[in-house]
Design a protein around this motif. Structure first.
Motif, PDB file in Angstrom:
ATOM      1  N   LYS A 128      21.263 -42.749 -89.946  1.00 29.42           N
ATOM      2  CA  LYS A 128      20.953 -43.183 -88.651  1.00 29.42           C
ATOM      3  C   LYS A 128      22.096 -43.057 -87.604  1.00 29.42           C
ATOM      4  N   GLU A 129      23.170 -43.857 -87.879  1.00 30.85           N
ATOM      5  CA  GLU A 129      24.146 -43.845 -87.196  1.00 30.85           C
ATOM      6  C   GLU A 129      25.287 -42.693 -86.711  1.00 30.85           C
ATOM      7  N   MET A 130      25.158 -41.957 -88.085  1.00 30.87           N
ATOM      8  CA  MET A 130      25.688 -40.572 -87.995  1.00 30.87           C
ATOM      9  C   MET A 130      24.986 -39.589 -86.729  1.00 30.87           C
ATOM     10  N   SER A 131      23.514 -39.662 -86.903  1.00 35.13           N
ATOM     11  CA  SER A 131      22.626 -38.999 -86.151  1.00 35.13           C
ATOM     12  C   SER A 131      23.016 -39.239 -84.638  1.00 35.13           C
ATOM     13  N   LYS A 132      23.063 -40.507 -84.111  1.00 40.47           N
ATOM     14  CA  LYS A 132      23.494 -40.950 -82.946  1.00 40.47           C
ATOM     15  C   LYS A 132      24.556 -40.352 -82.504  1.00 40.47           C
ATOM     16  N   LEU A 133      25.805 -40.343 -83.217  1.00 38.54           N
ATOM     17  CA  LEU A 133      27.132 -39.878 -82.898  1.00 38.54           C
ATOM     18  C   LEU A 133      26.730 -38.133 -82.622  1.00 38.54           C
TER      19      LEU A 133
ATOM     20  N   ASN B 127      36.452 -37.710 -77.955  1.00 42.54           N
ATOM     21  CA  ASN B 127      37.684 -37.941 -78.631  1.00 42.54           C
ATOM     22  C   ASN B 127      37.117 -39.616 -79.213  1.00 42.54           C
ATOM     23  N   LYS B 128      36.287 -40.142 -78.350  1.00 40.67           N
ATOM     24  CA  LYS B 128      35.938 -41.434 -78.898  1.00 40.67           C
ATOM     25  C   LYS B 128      34.711 -41.262 -80.047  1.00 40.67           C
ATOM     26  N   ILE B 129      34.001 -40.171 -79.861  1.00 39.57           N
ATOM     27  CA  ILE B 129      32.872 -40.001 -80.876  1.00 39.57           C
ATOM     28  C   ILE B 129      33.611 -39.546 -82.015  1.00 39.57           C
ATOM     29  N   ALA B 130      34.781 -38.744 -81.998  1.00 34.83           N
ATOM     30  CA  ALA B 130      35.488 -38.764 -83.291  1.00 34.83           C
ATOM     31  C   ALA B 130      36.115 -39.907 -84.059  1.00 34.83           C
ATOM     32  N   GLU B 131      36.641 -40.903 -83.175  1.00 34.70           N
ATOM     33  CA  GLU B 131      37.100 -42.005 -83.855  1.00 34.70           C
ATOM     34  C   GLU B 131      36.084 -42.774 -84.396  1.00 34.70           C
ATOM     35  N   ASN B 132      34.762 -42.953 -83.771  1.00 36.41           N
ATOM     36  CA  ASN B 132      33.580 -43.580 -84.284  1.00 36.41           C
ATOM     37  C   ASN B 132      33.164 -43.120 -85.576  1.00 36.41           C
ATOM     38  N   ASN B 133      33.133 -41.562 -85.738  1.00 41.56           N
ATOM     39  CA  ASN B 133      32.716 -41.005 -86.999  1.00 41.56           C
ATOM     40  C   ASN B 133      33.730 -41.331 -88.036  1.00 41.56           C
ATOM     41  N   ASP B 134      34.952 -41.568 -87.654  1.00 40.08           N
ATOM     42  CA  ASP B 134      35.849 -41.675 -88.821  1.00 40.08           C
ATOM     43  C   ASP B 134      35.542 -43.358 -89.359  1.00 40.08           C
ATOM     44  N   LEU B 135      35.357 -44.111 -88.521  1.00 39.74           N
ATOM     45  CA  LEU B 135      34.929 -45.387 -88.755  1.00 39.74           C
ATOM     46  C   LEU B 135      33.707 -45.699 -89.497  1.00 39.74           C
TER      47      LEU B 135
END
Length: 440
Positions: free
Chosen positions: A223-228, A101-109
């Motif tokens: 880069k950030e999306m790859s980490k998520l 769930n946290k990964i999904a929130e960060n993905n949206d942001l």
């Protein structure tokens, strides 16, 4: 009186503008007919061509950038819905739910931040860049009109000077108008001669900054999306390791993998189900005869070995009159046959075994062999398959062409459909054997 004066001034301006338009139109006609020369400036004309090209390129870039931003927004919405789907299917007792769930929130942001930075650093800069073109375009058009006025005043002055009868007063007035028209034209011309080349040269730096900003933002975003995505993959791998061989298997369900026609492969039923572990039953003693089963013969089970088939293929005497050696044969079958034998004998009726073609049974479909009951729901993945619900009873019949039968699949008709329609063509279909259990 003031209003009259105001109206008089307005009327005078209108008359003056009309006169200017008429004079310009007349001058342009004479120039096109070759009766009046036209002041030419090839260097300025080249600047105007560059300006128009630059405006066209900038407008196209702005349009494509807006399309790119719209695509980013659409991808954001699609990614958001996909993550919402993952959150819904991720059961509460599965490990890693909070992390997912946290990964999904960060993905949206991350999508929101990427879109906003593209607007700030690319689109707004693009709008500012193009914002200077309308004013310059208007000044270029005005400069063209003033050039016509200058040429018209020049031609009028020259005609008065070359006239046979000279009027000094008219010549002096024409000269004054020529000097005035020339001054207005040259002021505008000088300004544009300086601005247009500068604007043309500025395009290089603008294109570089714009595409560098887009490329840098996109690089950081990925880069950030790859980490998520890596974090999400780790969560799912951990989930599979902890539960993959216990409570569930991370595999496609039967409805997700439709077997290809002509090469069907039955999907496995849920682990721990009766169909997953076949029940071994060997009946040694014959059952009493019944009128409903008279004249039937025992079917040959697909999983039954040759020895069992030979035993089942014989005939039995009526109840209470077993032939010598029958008991010994039954005991031998129970001790020597492998564990895959499901039922060796079912019932004896007047010396024959029940099953086979189902001849004489008007309430059963032609060729009826035996009944099975669905232990699990099965979603049909092809038009020739039966849709089953747990508890459905299926009347098994032989394939019209035995070569078409695939391993693990049976042909049949649901008992409820047969009782209602009595038509095989409409009701029959294939189904995976391991989703059912034989009941008769």
């Amino acid at each position: 009186m003031a209003e009259m004066g105001s109206k008089g001034v307005t009327a005078g301006k209108i008359a003056s503008n009309v006169q200017k338009k008429l004079t310009r139109a007349q001058e342009k006609v004479l120039q096109k007919l070759g009766k009046a020369d036209e002041t030419k400036d090839e260097q300025f004309e080249q600047c105007v061509q560059n300006f128009n090209k630059q405006l066209t390129e900038g407008t196209r870039l702005q349009k494509d950038l807006r399309t790119y931003l719209a695509s980013v927004k659409a991808m954001h919405e699609a990614s958001k819905k996909l993550n919402e789907c993952l959150q819904e299917v991720y059961e509460p007792d599965w490990p890693g739910r909070d992390e997912a769930n946290k990964i999904a929130e960060n993905n949206d942001l991350l999508w929101l931040d990427y879109h906003q930075k593209l607007v700030d650093q690319a689109l707004l800069t693009m709008d500012t860049y193009l914002g200077q073109f309308p004013d310059i375009k208007s000044r270029i058009a005005k400069r063209g009109r003033k050039l016509v006025d200058y040429d018209s005043a020049r031609h009028h002055y020259e005609s008065l000077q070359t006239a046979k009868k000279k009027d000094e007063a008219k010549i002096a007035k024409a000269e004054e108008e020529l000097i005035k028209a020339q001054k207005v034209f040259e002021e505008m011309n000088v300004d544009l001669q300086e601005e247009l080349p500068s604007l043309w040269n500025s395009r290089v730096g603008f294109y570089v900054n714009t595409f560098q900003s887009i490329a840098g933002l996109e690089e950081n975003f990925h880069k950030e999306m790859s980490k998520l995505n890596q974090n999400l993959n780790d969560v799912l791998v951990s989930l599979e390791k902890q539960h993959g061989s216990n409570t569930f298997t991370v595999k496609a369900q039967p409805s997700d993998n439709a077997p290809a026609k002509g090469n069907k492969s039955p999907s496995p039923p849920p682990d721990g189900s009766p169909a997953a572990t076949p029940e071994i039953r060997v009946n040694h003693e014959p059952e009493p005869p019944s009128s409903a089963t008279a004249g039937a013969s025992l079917p040959k089970s697909p999983s039954q070995p040759a020895e069992a088939s030979e035993v089942a293929g014989g005939t039995h005497p009526a109840a209470g009159a077993q032939e010598p050696g029958e008991t010994a044969a039954s005991e031998a079958a129970s001790s020597s046959l492998p564990a895959v034998v499901v039922e060796t004998f079912s019932a004896t009726v007047n010396g024959t075994v029940e099953g086979g073609s189902g001849a004489g049974r008007l309430d059963l479909p032609p060729g009826f062999m035996f009944k099975v009951q669905a232990q699990h729901d099965y979603v049909a993945t092809d038009t020739d398959e039966l849709q089953l619900k747990a508890g459905d009873v299926v009347l098994v019949i032989p394939f019209q062409n035995p070569e078409e039968q695939d391993e693990g699949w049976l042909m049949g008709v649901k008992e409820s459909d047969w009782n209602q329609h009595k038509e095989l063509e409409k009701c029959r279909g294939v189904f995976p054997e391991n989703f059912t259990e034989r009941v008769q």
